[in-house]
Design a protein around this motif. Structure first.
Motif, mmCIF file in Angstrom:
data_model
loop_
_atom_site.group_PDB
_atom_site.id
_atom_site.type_symbol
_atom_site.label_atom_id
_atom_site.label_comp_id
_atom_site.label_asym_id
_atom_site.label_seq_id
_atom_site.Cartn_x
_atom_site.Cartn_y
_atom_site.Cartn_z
ATOM 1 N N ILE A 209 0.833 -1.200 0.000
ATOM 2 C CA ILE A 209 0.000 0.000 0.000
ATOM 3 C C ILE A 209 0.869 1.253 0.000
ATOM 4 O O ILE A 209 0.653 2.199 -0.775
ATOM 5 C CB ILE A 209 -0.957 -0.001 1.217
ATOM 6 C CG1 ILE A 209 -2.042 -1.067 1.028
ATOM 7 C CG2 ILE A 209 -1.593 1.378 1.403
ATOM 8 C CD1 ILE A 209 -2.910 -1.288 2.262
ATOM 9 N N ASP A 210 1.886 1.274 0.858
ATOM 10 C CA ASP A 210 2.778 2.436 0.924
ATOM 11 C C ASP A 210 3.520 2.633 -0.396
ATOM 12 O O ASP A 210 3.672 3.768 -0.873
ATOM 13 C CB ASP A 210 3.776 2.269 2.066
ATOM 14 C CG ASP A 210 3.118 2.367 3.445
ATOM 15 O OD1 ASP A 210 1.990 2.903 3.518
ATOM 16 O OD2 ASP A 210 3.716 1.888 4.430
ATOM 17 N N ALA A 211 3.978 1.538 -0.991
ATOM 18 C CA ALA A 211 4.739 1.637 -2.237
ATOM 19 C C ALA A 211 3.871 2.099 -3.398
ATOM 20 O O ALA A 211 4.363 2.746 -4.327
ATOM 21 C CB ALA A 211 5.378 0.285 -2.566
ATOM 22 N N GLU A 212 2.577 1.784 -3.352
ATOM 23 C CA GLU A 212 1.691 2.108 -4.461
ATOM 24 C C GLU A 212 0.910 3.403 -4.254
ATOM 25 O O GLU A 212 0.075 3.761 -5.085
ATOM 26 C CB GLU A 212 0.705 0.954 -4.694
ATOM 27 C CG GLU A 212 1.384 -0.317 -5.181
ATOM 28 C CD GLU A 212 0.402 -1.436 -5.487
ATOM 29 O OE1 GLU A 212 0.815 -2.435 -6.082
ATOM 30 O OE2 GLU A 212 -0.801 -1.307 -5.121
ATOM 31 N N LYS A 213 1.153 4.109 -3.163
ATOM 32 C CA LYS A 213 0.429 5.350 -2.887
ATOM 33 C C LYS A 213 0.495 6.287 -4.085
ATOM 34 O O LYS A 213 1.568 6.552 -4.626
ATOM 35 C CB LYS A 213 1.029 6.053 -1.672
ATOM 36 C CG LYS A 213 0.553 5.537 -0.339
ATOM 37 C CD LYS A 213 -0.887 5.975 -0.056
ATOM 38 C CE LYS A 213 -1.291 5.604 1.366
ATOM 39 N NZ LYS A 213 -2.697 5.962 1.628
ATOM 40 N N GLY A 214 -0.659 6.780 -4.492
ATOM 41 C CA GLY A 214 -0.702 7.737 -5.579
ATOM 42 C C GLY A 214 -0.716 7.141 -6.962
ATOM 43 O O GLY A 214 -0.839 7.868 -7.951
ATOM 44 N N THR A 215 -0.611 5.797 -7.065
ATOM 45 C CA THR A 215 -0.573 5.171 -8.396
ATOM 46 C C THR A 215 -1.916 4.617 -8.817
ATOM 47 O O THR A 215 -2.122 4.310 -9.980
ATOM 48 C CB THR A 215 0.457 4.032 -8.429
ATOM 49 O OG1 THR A 215 0.065 3.012 -7.488
ATOM 50 C CG2 THR A 215 1.842 4.540 -8.054
#
Length: 375
Positions: free
Chosen positions: A96-102
């Motif tokens: 979730i943190d890595a994909e934030k904003g994607t």
């Protein structure tokens, strides 16, 4: 074969009185002897029961719940390995943190209200194959899937984290027909409306305690038995009836819920200011239908194989990862030999493990199998 007096439903088909006649009833505990209790017309089981009961007897009972019963089961203590569950939570939160904003889209909720991990099964498996294996190695996931969809079911997952203040979803049915507007749904004949719920099963694994104020899923038991629900449930009077009559059960970390996808349902509002409700939402597809997500099951099998070498009974883990059905395939390059169906990816993986095939040899054979299936 079921027949219907009207081949074509319109976007005005179905009445609220017909829904009331189906759902306003009580569930008899005697009909489900392996269950621990009935609460709000939901059939409750314990994880210990699913781990110890005769599998065929249990699956027969689960099938009745999903078909002619209220349509919903809750399994208390479904996941017994809470260490594996907590580790999976950390993996999902890192994604979730890595994909934030994607991202940006969500089913039946405003974009951005929740955090969603699409294709969570593949991402989980490739991030930590050992944890994926430990997580999926539970009868409480496998048996409900087999009970409704049989051998070769296709598991997909979408992690959903409903943040503080996250609003409720619109009450709905799920994939396939449930993801279409009523006018388009009406282009399918009535037997397809009856068929759609037979092609998938919905599930959710609770990754944290979910008291009512965090908004666990709302349900309308028995509503899956209304044929016209795909065209009717979006109407305002059906939505109001749902709001006034829905059920909602709190869950604890490690509990699970499985339900017929035609049950009218929707995630509740997280009214808290500081609690994040994290669930791994499972959508399991029939081998004879189309799953909602494209999953690289070859990559999952390759990652899992070294972990499963020497595993005494890897069947549940293989079912969660591998392609369980041999079709579609390129019959010129992959003809059936010694039978009517070529070997499936899941069957090949089980055979390779039984023969103690080395990972490099398995990977090469897996790639060759994938290549034979391409046109």
């Amino acid at each position: 074969m079921r027949t219907h007096p009207n081949v074509w439903l319109s976007d005005t088909s179905g009445t609220l009185d017909a829904l009331k006649a189906l759902v306003e009833r009580d569930t008899d505990k005697a009909s489900y002897p392996l269950a621990s209790a009935i609460e709000q017309n939901t059939v409750l089981y314990t994880g210990d029961t699913l781990r110890s009961a005769d599998p065929l007897e249990l699956m027969t009972e689960l099938n009745r719940v999903f078909d002619t019963g209220p349509g919903i089961v809750a399994i208390k203590g479904a996941v017994s390995d809470l260490h594996a569950l907590d580790q999976a939570t950390q993996i999902f939160e890192a994604i979730i943190d890595a994909e934030k904003g994607t991202g940006g889209g969500d089913h039946f909720a405003k974009p951005g209200a929740n955090d969603r991990v699409w294709n969570a099964a593949q991402k989980h498996c490739l991030a930590n194959p050992a944890n994926f294996a430990a997580y999926m190695d539970t009868p409480a996931i496998d048996l409900p899937c087999r009970a409704w969809l049989g051998e070769g079911y296709q598991l997909t997952a979408q992690v959903n984290r409903v943040n503080p203040g996250g609003a409720a979803q619109t009450a709905h049915r799920d994939y396939h027909l449930g993801f279409m507007p009523p006018a388009r749904v009406a282009t399918y004949p009535a037997q397809v409306h009856a068929l759609s719920p037979l092609l998938t099963l919905q599930g959710a694994i609770a990754h944290c305690d979910m008291p009512l104020e965090t908004g666990p899923t709302l349900y309308l038991p028995y509503s899956h038995q209304m044929l016209e629900g795909y065209v009717a449930f979006q109407r305002d009077n059906f939505q109001r009836y749902f709001d006034e009559n829905r059920t909602q059960l709190p869950l604890q970390k490690g509990d699970a819920v499985f339900f017929n996808p035609a049950v009218m349902h929707g995630a509740g509002t997280n009214t808290t200011k500081d609690r994040y409700r994290l669930a791994n939402l499972l959508q399991i597809g029939s081998p004879f239908g189309r799953s909602i997500e494209a999953v690289d099951r070859t990559a999952m099998c390759r990652a899992l194989y070294p972990v499963l070498k020497g595993h005494k009974n890897p069947a549940r883990i293989i079912a969660a990862a591998a392609e369980g059905y041999a079709f579609p395939t390129n019959l010129d390059a992959d003809p059936p030999v010694g039978g009517l169906i070529p070997e499936s990816q899941a069957e090949f993986m089980a055979r390779a493990l039984a023969q103690a095939m080395e990972p490099a040899e398995f990977g090469a054979a897996l790639d060759a199998m994938s290549a034979r299936k391409r046109p």
